[in-house]
Write a protein that holds these residues in place. Sequence first.
Motif, short mmCIF file in Angstrom:
data_model
loop_
_atom_site.label_atom_id
_atom_site.label_comp_id
_atom_site.label_asym_id
_atom_site.label_seq_id
_atom_site.Cartn_x
_atom_site.Cartn_y
_atom_site.Cartn_z
N ASN A 74 0.81 -1.23 0.00
CA ASN A 74 0.00 0.00 0.00
C ASN A 74 0.84 1.28 0.00
N THR A 75 2.14 1.14 -0.19
CA THR A 75 2.99 2.34 -0.34
C THR A 75 3.71 2.26 -1.68
N ILE A 76 4.83 1.59 -1.70
CA ILE A 76 5.52 1.37 -2.98
C ILE A 76 4.73 0.40 -3.84
N ILE A 77 4.18 -0.65 -3.20
CA ILE A 77 3.32 -1.60 -3.91
C ILE A 77 1.88 -1.11 -3.80
N PRO A 78 1.23 -0.77 -4.91
CA PRO A 78 -0.14 -0.22 -4.83
C PRO A 78 -1.12 -1.22 -4.23
N ALA A 79 -2.22 -0.70 -3.74
CA ALA A 79 -3.24 -1.54 -3.13
C ALA A 79 -3.87 -2.49 -4.14
N SER A 80 -3.85 -2.11 -5.42
CA SER A 80 -4.44 -2.96 -6.46
C SER A 80 -3.51 -4.10 -6.89
N VAL A 81 -2.29 -4.09 -6.38
CA VAL A 81 -1.32 -5.13 -6.72
C VAL A 81 -1.09 -5.99 -5.49
N ASP A 82 -1.31 -7.27 -5.65
CA ASP A 82 -1.10 -8.21 -4.55
C ASP A 82 0.19 -8.98 -4.80
N PHE A 83 0.75 -9.53 -3.76
CA PHE A 83 1.92 -10.39 -3.92
C PHE A 83 1.75 -11.62 -3.03
N ALA A 84 2.36 -12.69 -3.45
CA ALA A 84 2.26 -13.96 -2.74
C ALA A 84 3.62 -14.64 -2.74
N GLU A 85 3.90 -15.31 -1.67
CA GLU A 85 5.13 -16.08 -1.56
C GLU A 85 4.89 -17.45 -2.18
N THR A 86 5.54 -17.70 -3.29
CA THR A 86 5.30 -18.96 -4.01
C THR A 86 6.36 -20.02 -3.71
#
Length: 403
Positions: free
Chosen positions: A44-56
């Motif tokens: 929610n700062t550098i990574i926008p709220a519309s972009v999610d990330f997951a540990e694969t």
Amino acid sequence: VWHGVAGPQGGEYPAVTLTITKKPGENAIDVANAVMRRAESLRNTIIPASVDFAETRNYGLTADDKAKQLIQKLLFATAAVVALVFIALGRREAAIVGVAVILTLTVTLFASWAWGFTLNRVSLFALIFSIGILVDDAIVVVENVHRHLAMNNSAQNLEADPNTAGHEAVSHAPPDLLSIIPRAVDEVGGPTILATFTVIAALLPMAFVSGLMGPYMAPIPINASMGMLLSLAIAFMVTPWLARLWLKALPHSGQGEGGLAARLGTIFERVFAPLLAAEGGAAKRRLLWFGLAALIAVSLLLPALGWVVLKMLPFDNKSEFQVVVDMPAGTPLEKTAAVLQELGAHLARQPEVLNYQAYAGVAAPINFNGLVRQYYLRAGGEVGDMQVNLAPKTQRKEPSHAI
């Protein structure tokens, strides 16, 4: 490249895979934890709220789990050895062997660190692999000291018995450990040294394996060889000293009438006496040979019948597996992507699957399997990869190779 999430609320999303590799000598667990903390701080700062990330993939977590399992097995193996010595020889002998084993493992780990190896699955496996050999030297020395003390006590009892000696009972001083221990150690010193260097000679050539497997396998022969040399030194220096401190005035129950040695002797006599008897022993020995030959023949048939699978490495219940797709040469990228999407739709319906990552036309991020088989060289419209992540093995019934 896209990321698929299994389950009713799942779906497929365009994705970018970011692979982070640790530097040589760094702790994979610490690096993985630091990366995830940093990623969470960027949400929610550098990574926008519309972009999610997951540990694969988290090989730090895998390494931590494997290391803990190996440490547990190492402790179990050490405890089993000490318990066996306790049953066979006594509590003080078991304590001496336990101290010798712990000291050997500690010094071996220090020597491994000084050599430049890190504490990882391979180095821990080397210790477990050699634990049975590492304790041999200390056990041989302690057992022979124990035997000499028992022989000394038996000789004194015979001399003190007027019915056997033919004179009045006389008193004797306790056994002189300062004279018994060097004699006992010297008696087994030569064979112990020879056996140690024989095993080292069998293991050490593995350290000179070249190619891809060379650095991967090197810790096994080097750690095992260092451990055996150190265990030999400890067996000849520390073990006799501990025996001098702890074995004085020790009642040797293991050698008595009701001790374990007497009970084992009775069992061995019942088993082997019929085979060694002058009358009927030859026939029983032939029957034994036929039985052994039959068992060997049955064991050789097991792989042929498929009851035993011959593999270089055993099955490992991992939480991931890779699907490699090779379409006919010249297949357009769109068709390969469509095949991967069909595979993903099938995987998403499986209860054991958490998520998957699909790569059309490019290779997936490199892993050990891809390193060995050079999957990182794959490219073109007809190739595809899928990285499938399963639920933790504690949350599913089937092992990964069965899935």
